[in-house]
Design a protein around this motif. Structure first.
Motif, PDB file in Angstrom:
ATOM      1  N   GLN A 134       0.736  -1.228   0.261  1.00 11.42           N
ATOM      2  CA  GLN A 134       0.018  -0.126   0.064  1.00 11.42           C
ATOM      3  C   GLN A 134       0.920   1.358   0.055  1.00 11.42           C
ATOM      4  O   GLN A 134       1.791   1.324   0.562  1.00 11.42           O
ATOM      5  CB  GLN A 134      -0.955  -0.038   1.110  1.00 11.42           C
ATOM      6  N   CYS A 135       0.475   2.249  -1.087  1.00  8.33           N
ATOM      7  CA  CYS A 135       1.268   3.274  -0.687  1.00  8.33           C
ATOM      8  C   CYS A 135       0.885   4.649   0.213  1.00  8.33           C
ATOM      9  O   CYS A 135      -0.252   4.246   0.723  1.00  8.33           O
ATOM     10  CB  CYS A 135       1.324   3.975  -2.422  1.00  8.33           C
ATOM     11  N   THR A 136       1.397   5.390   0.510  1.00 10.37           N
ATOM     12  CA  THR A 136       1.075   6.542   1.251  1.00 10.37           C
ATOM     13  C   THR A 136       0.458   7.883   0.828  1.00 10.37           C
ATOM     14  O   THR A 136       0.301   8.662   1.190  1.00 10.37           O
ATOM     15  CB  THR A 136       2.366   6.960   2.161  1.00 10.37           C
ATOM     16  N   CYS A 137       0.184   7.668  -0.629  1.00  8.45           N
ATOM     17  CA  CYS A 137      -0.425   8.719  -1.440  1.00  8.45           C
ATOM     18  C   CYS A 137      -1.918   9.104  -0.585  1.00  8.45           C
ATOM     19  O   CYS A 137      -2.582   8.147  -0.291  1.00  8.45           O
ATOM     20  CB  CYS A 137      -0.574   8.335  -2.591  1.00  8.45           C
ATOM     21  N   SER A 138      -2.274   9.939  -0.812  1.00  6.99           N
ATOM     22  CA  SER A 138      -3.560  10.702  -0.279  1.00  6.99           C
ATOM     23  C   SER A 138      -4.546  10.218  -1.198  1.00  6.99           C
ATOM     24  O   SER A 138      -4.663  10.180  -2.311  1.00  6.99           O
ATOM     25  CB  SER A 138      -3.617  12.234  -0.345  1.00  6.99           C
ATOM     26  N   LYS A 139      -5.505   9.581  -0.523  1.00 11.38           N
ATOM     27  CA  LYS A 139      -6.665   9.082  -1.533  1.00 11.38           C
ATOM     28  C   LYS A 139      -7.770  10.053  -1.582  1.00 11.38           C
ATOM     29  O   LYS A 139      -8.724   9.505  -2.382  1.00 11.38           O
ATOM     30  CB  LYS A 139      -7.446   7.853  -0.580  1.00 11.38           C
ATOM     31  N   GLU A 140      -7.762  10.934  -1.013  1.00 14.48           N
ATOM     32  CA  GLU A 140      -8.788  12.304  -1.035  1.00 14.48           C
ATOM     33  C   GLU A 140      -8.509  12.784  -2.443  1.00 14.48           C
ATOM     34  O   GLU A 140      -7.491  13.208  -3.052  1.00 14.48           O
ATOM     35  CB  GLU A 140      -8.562  13.305  -0.055  1.00 14.48           C
ATOM     36  N   ARG A 141      -9.439  12.949  -3.170  1.00 18.17           N
ATOM     37  CA  ARG A 141      -9.785  13.334  -4.721  1.00 18.17           C
ATOM     38  C   ARG A 141     -10.499  14.742  -4.749  1.00 18.17           C
ATOM     39  O   ARG A 141     -11.721  14.510  -4.044  1.00 18.17           O
ATOM     40  CB  ARG A 141     -10.387  12.384  -5.633  1.00 18.17           C
ATOM     41  N   ILE A 142      -9.833  15.696  -4.954  1.00 22.55           N
ATOM     42  CA  ILE A 142     -10.417  16.977  -5.235  1.00 22.55           C
ATOM     43  C   ILE A 142     -10.755  17.263  -6.641  1.00 22.55           C
ATOM     44  O   ILE A 142      -9.717  17.443  -7.305  1.00 22.55           O
ATOM     45  CB  ILE A 142      -9.815  18.024  -4.334  1.00 22.55           C
ATOM     46  N   ASP A 143     -11.794  17.793  -6.876  1.00 18.37           N
ATOM     47  CA  ASP A 143     -12.121  18.223  -8.546  1.00 18.37           C
ATOM     48  C   ASP A 143     -11.299  19.568  -8.435  1.00 18.37           C
ATOM     49  O   ASP A 143     -11.192  20.392  -7.808  1.00 18.37           O
ATOM     50  CB  ASP A 143     -13.331  18.651  -8.714  1.00 18.37           C
ATOM     51  N   PRO A 144     -10.307  19.494  -9.683  1.00 23.28           N
ATOM     52  CA  PRO A 144      -9.251  20.552  -9.773  1.00 23.28           C
ATOM     53  C   PRO A 144     -10.317  21.941  -9.926  1.00 23.28           C
ATOM     54  O   PRO A 144      -9.689  23.012  -9.643  1.00 23.28           O
ATOM     55  CB  PRO A 144      -8.627  20.484 -10.936  1.00 23.28           C
ATOM     56  N   ARG A 145     -11.453  21.854 -10.361  1.00 24.84           N
ATOM     57  CA  ARG A 145     -12.277  22.929 -10.629  1.00 24.84           C
ATOM     58  C   ARG A 145     -12.634  23.575  -9.301  1.00 24.84           C
ATOM     59  O   ARG A 145     -13.074  24.841  -9.104  1.00 24.84           O
ATOM     60  CB  ARG A 145     -13.556  22.793 -11.587  1.00 24.84           C
ATOM     61  N   LEU A 146     -12.715  22.864  -8.484  1.00 23.22           N
ATOM     62  CA  LEU A 146     -13.302  23.296  -6.941  1.00 23.22           C
ATOM     63  C   LEU A 146     -12.232  23.568  -5.777  1.00 23.22           C
ATOM     64  O   LEU A 146     -12.262  23.628  -4.667  1.00 23.22           O
ATOM     65  CB  LEU A 146     -14.217  22.337  -6.590  1.00 23.22           C
ATOM     66  N   GLU A 147     -11.138  22.978  -6.475  1.00 19.44           N
ATOM     67  CA  GLU A 147      -9.790  23.126  -5.426  1.00 19.44           C
ATOM     68  C   GLU A 147      -9.700  24.263  -4.689  1.00 19.44           C
ATOM     69  O   GLU A 147      -9.079  24.319  -3.622  1.00 19.44           O
ATOM     70  CB  GLU A 147      -8.444  22.550  -6.228  1.00 19.44           C
ATOM     71  N   SER A 148      -9.926  25.515  -5.288  1.00 17.38           N
ATOM     72  CA  SER A 148      -9.679  26.761  -4.592  1.00 17.38           C
ATOM     73  C   SER A 148     -10.690  26.833  -3.337  1.00 17.38           C
ATOM     74  O   SER A 148     -10.268  27.752  -2.298  1.00 17.38           O
ATOM     75  CB  SER A 148      -9.796  27.893  -5.440  1.00 17.38           C
ATOM     76  N   LEU A 149     -11.730  26.419  -3.317  1.00 18.79           N
ATOM     77  CA  LEU A 149     -12.725  26.350  -2.350  1.00 18.79           C
ATOM     78  C   LEU A 149     -12.400  25.460  -1.033  1.00 18.79           C
ATOM     79  O   LEU A 149     -12.954  25.588  -0.003  1.00 18.79           O
ATOM     80  CB  LEU A 149     -13.950  25.920  -2.862  1.00 18.79           C
ATOM     81  N   LYS A 150     -11.203  24.476  -1.233  1.00 18.57           N
ATOM     82  CA  LYS A 150     -11.160  23.693  -0.149  1.00 18.57           C
ATOM     83  C   LYS A 150     -10.824  24.520   1.179  1.00 18.57           C
ATOM     84  O   LYS A 150     -10.976  23.995   2.333  1.00 18.57           O
ATOM     85  CB  LYS A 150     -10.113  22.682  -0.515  1.00 18.57           C
ATOM     86  N   ASP A 151     -10.271  25.526   0.984  1.00 14.65           N
ATOM     87  CA  ASP A 151      -9.760  26.200   2.238  1.00 14.65           C
ATOM     88  C   ASP A 151     -10.707  27.468   2.726  1.00 14.65           C
ATOM     89  O   ASP A 151     -10.689  28.059   3.657  1.00 14.65           O
ATOM     90  CB  ASP A 151      -8.108  26.939   2.004  1.00 14.65           C
ATOM     91  N   PHE A 152     -11.825  27.356   2.120  1.00 17.18           N
ATOM     92  CA  PHE A 152     -12.749  28.320   2.237  1.00 17.18           C
ATOM     93  C   PHE A 152     -13.373  28.346   3.529  1.00 17.18           C
ATOM     94  O   PHE A 152     -13.477  29.224   4.313  1.00 17.18           O
ATOM     95  CB  PHE A 152     -13.872  28.231   1.296  1.00 17.18           C
ATOM     96  N   PHE A 153     -13.706  27.172   4.484  1.00 20.13           N
ATOM     97  CA  PHE A 153     -14.027  27.179   5.675  1.00 20.13           C
ATOM     98  C   PHE A 153     -13.206  26.887   6.633  1.00 20.13           C
ATOM     99  O   PHE A 153     -13.592  26.656   7.950  1.00 20.13           O
ATOM    100  CB  PHE A 153     -15.294  26.005   5.719  1.00 20.13           C
ATOM    101  N   LYS A 154     -11.770  26.859   6.301  1.00 18.61           N
ATOM    102  CA  LYS A 154     -10.962  26.790   7.461  1.00 18.61           C
ATOM    103  C   LYS A 154     -10.670  28.017   8.277  1.00 18.61           C
ATOM    104  O   LYS A 154      -9.999  27.817   9.422  1.00 18.61           O
ATOM    105  CB  LYS A 154      -9.434  26.267   6.930  1.00 18.61           C
ATOM    106  N   GLU A 155     -11.187  29.249   7.828  1.00 18.49           N
ATOM    107  CA  GLU A 155     -11.000  30.262   8.739  1.00 18.49           C
ATOM    108  C   GLU A 155     -11.878  30.589   9.857  1.00 18.49           C
ATOM    109  O   GLU A 155     -12.385  30.220  10.448  1.00 18.49           O
ATOM    110  CB  GLU A 155     -11.155  31.468   8.094  1.00 18.49           C
TER     111      GLU A 155
END
Length: 179
Positions: free
Chosen positions: A158-179
């Protein structure tokens, strides 16, 4: 028996006139047939067992083709061995002058018309083999394949790569709720 020197070639009109069943039991080297295919690692000889039987104005060819092959698994690219047993059944008839005149009629027929004096079975056998090739061979049904990010074989570790997939079109929104 074949009168052309090759065991898979027959004089069609002579075969129909003799009204005698012929047996083809031979092997064919098919390595050249798959030379440019990267998914075929190696092939054994193609074992051909056919019965060539004239019936009236047609020749019925039936039998079996068998081959052992080493193919690349479609998921992990590891080599996998496969044995294929392919049923063969075709009907041939010589093209007569009447058939050429009535070529305008659009008949659905399973008969393969042969315009030459010679019936060569090799191209038909090779076509059957290519049509019955496994579409997506697997080394095992539960093959996990390769990691899409690092390329490691997931069957081995098993590799250690992240299994989380984010649509590249929505990637900029991933940090929106972190503040």
């Amino acid at each position: 028996m074949s009168v052309w020197g090759d065991i898979m070639q027959f004089r069609l009109k002579e075969l129909l006139a003799k009204d005698q069943t012929e047996i083809v039991n031979t092997q064919l080297d098919v390595t050249e047939l798959f030379r440019n295919r990267q998914d075929v690692i190696s092939t054994g000889p193609l074992h051909i067992q056919l019965t060539v039987k004239p019936e009236g104005e047609i020749v019925i060819v039936e039998g079996n083709l068998e081959i052992d092959m080493e193919l690349a698994c479609s998921r992990c690219l590891e080599s996998t061995h496969t044995h294929s047993s392919i049923p063969f059944a075709e009907q041939f008839k010589p093209v007569s002058s009447d058939d050429m005149n009535s070529a305008d009629e659009d008949e659905e027929s399973d008969l393969i018309e042969i315009a030459t004096e010679r019936l060569d079975l090799q191209p038909f056998v090779e076509e059957y083999l290519q049509l019955f090739m496994p579409f997506a061979p697997l080394c095992k049904t539960e093959c996990q394949g390769l990691c899409a990010q690092c390329g490691s074989n997931l069957n081995e570790n098993q590799c250690t790569c992240s299994k989380e997939r984010i649509d590249p079109r929505l990637e900029s929104l991933k940090d929106f709720f972190k503040e």
